[in-house]
Design an enzyme around this catalytic site. Structure first.
Site, PDB file in Angstrom:
ATOM      1  N   TYR A 188       0.856  -1.191   0.000  1.00 24.55           N
ATOM      2  CA  TYR A 188       0.000   0.000   0.000  1.00 24.55           C
ATOM      3  C   TYR A 188       0.881   1.226   0.000  1.00 24.55           C
ATOM      4  O   TYR A 188       1.793   1.336   0.836  1.00 24.55           O
ATOM      5  CB  TYR A 188      -0.915   0.006   1.223  1.00 24.55           C
ATOM      6  CG  TYR A 188      -1.795   1.238   1.323  1.00 24.55           C
ATOM      7  CD1 TYR A 188      -1.585   2.191   2.313  1.00 24.55           C
ATOM      8  CD2 TYR A 188      -2.833   1.451   0.420  1.00 24.55           C
ATOM      9  CE1 TYR A 188      -2.380   3.325   2.406  1.00 24.55           C
ATOM     10  CE2 TYR A 188      -3.640   2.572   0.506  1.00 24.55           C
ATOM     11  CZ  TYR A 188      -3.402   3.502   1.493  1.00 24.55           C
ATOM     12  OH  TYR A 188      -4.182   4.627   1.573  1.00 24.55           O
ATOM     13  N   LYS A 243       4.558   9.842   8.212  1.00 27.71           N
ATOM     14  CA  LYS A 243       4.403   9.373   9.598  1.00 27.71           C
ATOM     15  C   LYS A 243       5.421  10.020  10.557  1.00 27.71           C
ATOM     16  O   LYS A 243       5.264  11.173  10.944  1.00 27.71           O
ATOM     17  CB  LYS A 243       4.408   7.867   9.632  1.00 27.71           C
ATOM     18  CG  LYS A 243       3.266   7.248   8.776  1.00 27.71           C
ATOM     19  CD  LYS A 243       3.111   5.772   8.950  1.00 27.71           C
ATOM     20  CE  LYS A 243       2.190   5.163   7.955  1.00 27.71           C
ATOM     21  NZ  LYS A 243       0.782   5.122   8.295  1.00 27.71           N
ATOM     22  N   ASP A 295       9.509   3.245  -0.641  1.00 28.20           N
ATOM     23  CA  ASP A 295       8.429   3.878   0.129  1.00 28.20           C
ATOM     24  C   ASP A 295       8.735   3.615   1.594  1.00 28.20           C
ATOM     25  O   ASP A 295       8.410   2.564   2.137  1.00 28.20           O
ATOM     26  CB  ASP A 295       7.066   3.291  -0.265  1.00 28.20           C
ATOM     27  CG  ASP A 295       5.940   3.926   0.541  1.00 28.20           C
ATOM     28  OD1 ASP A 295       4.769   3.686   0.195  1.00 28.20           O
ATOM     29  OD2 ASP A 295       6.239   4.633   1.517  1.00 28.20           O
TER      30      ASP A 295
HETATM   31  C1  LIG Z   1       4.015   2.388   3.126  1.00 26.45           C
HETATM   32  C2  LIG Z   1       2.971   3.465   3.055  1.00 26.45           C
HETATM   33  N1  LIG Z   1       3.012   4.330   2.036  1.00 26.45           N
HETATM   34  C3  LIG Z   1       2.121   5.331   1.918  1.00 26.45           C
HETATM   35  C4  LIG Z   1       1.106   5.496   2.839  1.00 26.45           C
HETATM   36  C5  LIG Z   1       0.107   6.612   2.685  1.00 26.45           C
HETATM   37  O1  LIG Z   1       0.317   7.569   3.662  1.00 26.45           O
HETATM   38  P1  LIG Z   1      -0.854   8.557   4.118  1.00 26.45           P
HETATM   39  O2  LIG Z   1      -1.895   7.714   4.784  1.00 26.45           O
HETATM   40  O3  LIG Z   1      -0.164   9.522   5.027  1.00 26.45           O
HETATM   41  O4  LIG Z   1      -1.370   9.223   2.888  1.00 26.45           O
HETATM   42  C6  LIG Z   1       1.009   4.607   3.933  1.00 26.45           C
HETATM   43  C7  LIG Z   1      -0.050   4.766   4.949  1.00 26.45           C
HETATM   44  O5  LIG Z   1      -0.195   3.973   5.832  1.00 26.45           O
HETATM   45  C8  LIG Z   1       1.967   3.567   4.035  1.00 26.45           C
HETATM   46  O6  LIG Z   1       1.929   2.678   5.045  1.00 26.45           O
END
Ligand SMILES: Cc1ncc(COP(=O)(O)O)c(C=O)c1O
Length: 440
Positions: free
Chosen positions: A141, A264, A236
């Protein structure tokens, strides 16, 4: 007003009563708890029930809730103005700290979420390479940008939908999917389509199909293949950045991407994302180059201040990451023993202070094996823990997070709750008792 009443009221205004789907408890049933206060490793709900928190707002609160220096930094910044929509000193100061921790981020840009970070990194990769295809992994994700909502994990995995409604086929048709940890599948895709692939985006440690570490050779293999075919490697690190080590997974595994996405922890609990990498790529971004990306609240002083205070507190905490690792090892050790005693097949994947206990005999090395978990048992277990004052993710396919505010008492209390909860799950006829009595 208790959670039940609040939930009813919320549904009058918010779809499903929530501002992000997994919070609605749909995959575990029951009423979502409305949290009214967080302090250290504990949260309190509207019914006055206190919990030891392992959701940690999905990862950013590595120092715990309402960490005083972070709260003070936000208050101080707010007194000077909540947003300028103009350059400010705090952006530079946070960028300096991020650049020090992530040397591969020669230039970076702050945004307001992980979704914005990954979406922008992909646009940049397409702009830089002139190619359209991207490769992501099944069950991963990367936020809710259209091109990435193809067999995404987390939420969608929980609801089991292959992709979101409302995403045009034309947008996801350029998104290639490979199983996580399957380098051969990636190599096959590159052999067939390599010249058209702009980037591979990967969670260096998956955290949205539950926690799945990279298999031996997986990350180096992605580095080699992307370099060979002139595609960009995007890490990511929205979860893993500042979580696994100060320099994230790229420091831990010694593999450096072309672009990195953060979120985060870098915002200390306020809305911050960041993406950055090789200077020659980042210089394609507006106003320097033709790749457009912008944000009204990007770099706003409150979020920058919260991020800085968090990174400074981490830097000033001796042995921060080994302490987190020890606490997590202690908890996971107790969890395995409790599952063994209950005769329940449980597989626990852990990297540092993030882990998932899958209700399956395992091993869990990708999304397909994660999906073998018994989600009905997880739902029963989840509520058995909630009833004992332990707040876990309301989904089998999420990571649990420890913070530096968790104490050995918290861990001991949690292990006692685990022993009782797992026994109660078995007593309620849940879970296929493993005759061998073994749990990995
Ligand atoms: C690995 C990863 N990338 C991107 C995101 C998306 O981040 P956001 O919820 O701050 O848009 C998340 C959210 O949990 C994530 O775990």
């Amino acid at each position: 007003m208790n959670s039940q009443k609040l939930y009813q009221k919320a549904q009058a205004y918010l779809p499903g009563g929530v501002n992000s789907p997994v919070r609605a408890f749909r995959s575990v049933g029951g009423t979502p708890r409305f949290l009214i206060r967080g302090h250290g490793s504990h949260v309190t709900d509207a019914d006055g029930q206190e919990y030891i928190d392992y959701v940690n707002s999905w990862g950013p609160l590595i120092l715990g809730h309402a960490h005083l220096p972070v709260v003070r930094a936000i208050q101080q910044a707010a007194a000077a103005g909540t947003s300028f929509g103009a350059p400010n000193l705090l952006e530079i100061e946070l960028a300096q700290r991020v650049a020090q921790a992530f040397p591969s981020m020669e230039l970076m840009r702050f945004v307001n979420s992980g979704t914005e970070a990954t979406m922008s990194a992909l646009r940049l990769a397409r702009g830089y390479t002139g190619r359209n295809r991207i490769l992501k992994f099944d069950g991963a994700y990367h936020g809710h940008a259209d091109a990435l909502l193809a067999q995404a994990g987390s939420g969608l995995a929980t609801f089991g939908l292959p992709a979101s409604a409302g995403v045009p086929e034309s947008v996801t048709q350029d998104t290639l999917i490979a199983p996580y940890n399957d380098l051969e599948a990636v190599a096959t895709l590159f052999a067939r389509l390599g010249e058209s692939i702009a980037a591979v985006i990967v969670e260096p440690v998956a955290g949205n199909m539950g926690v799945v570490p990279p298999a031996e050779g997986f990350l180096p293999g992605l580095r080699q293949l992307t370099s060979q075919y002139g595609a960009l490697l995007i890490f990511d690190e929205v979860i893993t950045g500042f979580r696994l080590a100060r320099g994230g997974a790229q420091e831990l595994y010694g593999i450096f991407p072309d672009l990195t996405c953060l979120g985060k922890i870098v915002g200390g609990g306020l809305p911050v994302g960041a993406f950055g990498g090789r200077r020659e790529i980042m210089e394609l971004l507006a106003p320097l180059g033709p790749v457009y990306q912008a944000g009204t609240l990007s770099g706003n002083p409150l979020a920058m201040a919260a991020g800085m205070a968090t990174l400074d507190a981490l830097a000033q905490t001796p042995q921060a990451y080994s302490r987190l690792d020890e606490l997590a090892a202690q908890l996971v050790g107790g969890w395995k023993a409790a599952a063994h005693d209950a005769g329940l097949p449980v597989t626990i994947n852990r990297v540092g202070s993030m882990f998932t206990a899958f209700f399956t005999a395992g091993p869990v090395t990708d999304y397909a094996s994660a999906k073998r978990s018994d989600t009905a048992v997880y739902a029963r277990f989840f509520h058995a823990m909630l009833d004992r004052g332990i707040y876990l993710a309301p989904s089998q396919f999420e990571a649990a997070f420890l913070s530096l505010a968790h104490s050995t008492d918290d861990i001991d209390t949690t292990i006692v709750a685990l022993q009782e909860a797992l026994q109660s799950v078995v007593a309620a006829g849940g879970g296929t008792v493993d005759q061998g009595g073994s749990s990995q």
